[in-house]
Write a protein that holds these residues in place. Structure first.
Motif, short mmCIF file in Angstrom:
data_model
loop_
_atom_site.label_atom_id
_atom_site.label_comp_id
_atom_site.label_asym_id
_atom_site.label_seq_id
_atom_site.Cartn_x
_atom_site.Cartn_y
_atom_site.Cartn_z
N THR A 152 0.85 -1.18 0.00
CA THR A 152 0.00 0.00 0.00
C THR A 152 0.89 1.24 0.00
N LYS A 153 0.44 2.25 -0.68
CA LYS A 153 1.20 3.49 -0.73
C LYS A 153 0.87 4.33 0.50
N ASN A 154 1.84 5.05 0.98
CA ASN A 154 1.68 5.98 2.11
C ASN A 154 1.19 5.29 3.37
N SER A 155 1.77 4.16 3.68
CA SER A 155 1.41 3.47 4.92
C SER A 155 1.96 4.25 6.11
N GLU A 156 1.12 4.47 7.10
CA GLU A 156 1.51 5.25 8.28
C GLU A 156 2.12 4.38 9.38
N ILE A 157 2.00 3.07 9.27
CA ILE A 157 2.46 2.21 10.36
C ILE A 157 3.51 1.20 9.95
N PHE A 158 3.73 1.02 8.66
CA PHE A 158 4.53 -0.10 8.20
C PHE A 158 5.76 0.37 7.45
N ASP A 159 6.93 -0.02 7.94
CA ASP A 159 8.19 0.21 7.25
C ASP A 159 8.66 -1.14 6.72
N SER A 160 9.41 -1.14 5.64
CA SER A 160 9.82 -2.41 5.04
C SER A 160 11.09 -2.98 5.67
N VAL A 161 11.85 -2.17 6.43
CA VAL A 161 13.07 -2.65 7.07
C VAL A 161 13.05 -2.25 8.54
N TYR A 162 13.30 -3.25 9.39
CA TYR A 162 13.34 -3.03 10.83
C TYR A 162 14.64 -3.61 11.39
N VAL A 163 15.07 -3.06 12.52
CA VAL A 163 16.20 -3.61 13.27
C VAL A 163 15.63 -4.25 14.52
N PHE A 164 16.02 -5.50 14.78
CA PHE A 164 15.53 -6.21 15.95
C PHE A 164 16.50 -5.99 17.10
N ASP A 165 16.07 -5.24 18.10
CA ASP A 165 16.88 -4.98 19.30
C ASP A 165 16.57 -6.09 20.30
N LEU A 171 11.13 -4.12 17.64
CA LEU A 171 11.45 -3.87 16.24
C LEU A 171 11.52 -2.37 16.04
N ILE A 172 12.68 -1.88 15.67
CA ILE A 172 12.88 -0.44 15.48
C ILE A 172 12.95 -0.19 13.97
N PRO A 173 12.08 0.69 13.44
CA PRO A 173 12.08 0.93 11.99
C PRO A 173 13.30 1.74 11.55
N LYS A 174 13.71 1.54 10.31
CA LYS A 174 14.82 2.32 9.74
C LYS A 174 14.42 3.78 9.58
N THR A 175 13.18 4.01 9.18
CA THR A 175 12.66 5.36 9.04
C THR A 175 12.06 5.78 10.38
N SER A 176 12.42 6.94 10.84
CA SER A 176 12.06 7.33 12.22
C SER A 176 10.59 7.68 12.43
N ASN A 177 9.83 7.96 11.37
CA ASN A 177 8.43 8.38 11.59
C ASN A 177 7.46 7.20 11.69
N TYR A 178 7.96 5.96 11.68
CA TYR A 178 7.10 4.79 11.84
C TYR A 178 7.14 4.32 13.31
N PRO A 179 6.13 3.62 13.77
CA PRO A 179 6.10 3.19 15.17
C PRO A 179 7.05 2.02 15.44
N VAL A 180 7.40 1.87 16.72
CA VAL A 180 8.24 0.77 17.20
C VAL A 180 7.30 -0.35 17.66
N PHE A 181 7.61 -1.58 17.25
CA PHE A 181 6.81 -2.73 17.63
C PHE A 181 7.52 -3.50 18.74
N GLY A 182 6.76 -3.88 19.78
CA GLY A 182 7.30 -4.65 20.88
C GLY A 182 7.01 -6.12 20.74
N LEU A 183 7.88 -6.96 21.26
CA LEU A 183 7.70 -8.42 21.19
C LEU A 183 6.65 -8.85 22.20
N ASN A 184 5.76 -9.74 21.78
CA ASN A 184 4.73 -10.28 22.69
C ASN A 184 5.20 -11.57 23.28
#
Length: 184
Positions: A152-165, A171-184
């Motif tokens: 989808t174009k202009n997704s507000e929540i989804f980045d295609s590359v994340y770094v797993f801390d 999950l920390i996105p490469k682009t700073s304006n996307y949200p950080v996802f926590g492990l469940n």
């Protein structure tokens, strides 16, 4: 064994709600879809009761013995409907490797679920709608690269590359304006 038209009608009516429940690709389901499923289920219930009482009438006038087929058809329908609505993302031949989530507020939740066969789903829940998108992923070192099947174009929540801390389990996105996802 003779299958009567009324049982074929009950089987066809029982299959109808599942076109809104079973999905093989990306989908969104909202309150209107659940209302349609409820209406179709009520039609199945009415047809079941009509067939059941007609069979009981035929038993009372000694034209027929008790027939278990309507009970069996309705029982399978009820169990399948229960599991279809309560477990929409159940994959019987896949196991979950990781489950990440991001909760913005009480009306918005996003989840990334990674499966063992290098596929994932991105699930977003809004107040009245739930959407699921499918894709593939590659996990190299600490990088997670995600690719949606239908991006989808202009997704507000989804980045295609994340770094797993691993220390923070996020999950920390490469682009700073996307949200950080926590492990469940």
């Amino acid at each position: 064994m003779k299958i009567r038209k009324r049982y074929i009608l009950l089987i066809i009516l029982s299959i109808l709600p599942f076109y809104k429940i079973i999905h093989f690709d990306d989908y969104c389901i909202n309150d209107v879809d659940y209302l349609l499923i409820a209406i179709l289920s009520i039609i199945v219930l009415v047809a079941f009761l009509a067939i059941l009482f007609y069979n009981l009438y035929l038993i009372s006038i000694h034209k027929e013995i008790f027939n278990y087929r309507p009970l069996l058809i309705f029982g399978v329908f009820a169990i399948a409907l229960y599991f279809g609505i309560n477990y929409p993302d159940f994959k019987p031949f896949k196991s979950i490797d990781y489950k990440f989530s991001h909760k913005k507020n009480s009306k918005y939740v996003a989840k990334i679920i990674l499966y063992d066969d290098a596929t994932f789903i991105l699930k977003t829940k809004f107040a009245t709608e739930s959407c699921t998108q499918n894709g593939n992923y590659v996990f190299k070192n600490d990088s997670l690269k995600l690719k949606l099947h239908h991006p989808t174009k202009n997704s507000e929540i989804f980045d295609s590359v994340y770094v797993f801390d691993k220390t923070k389990k996020k999950l920390i996105p490469k682009t700073s304006n996307y949200p950080v996802f926590g492990l469940n």
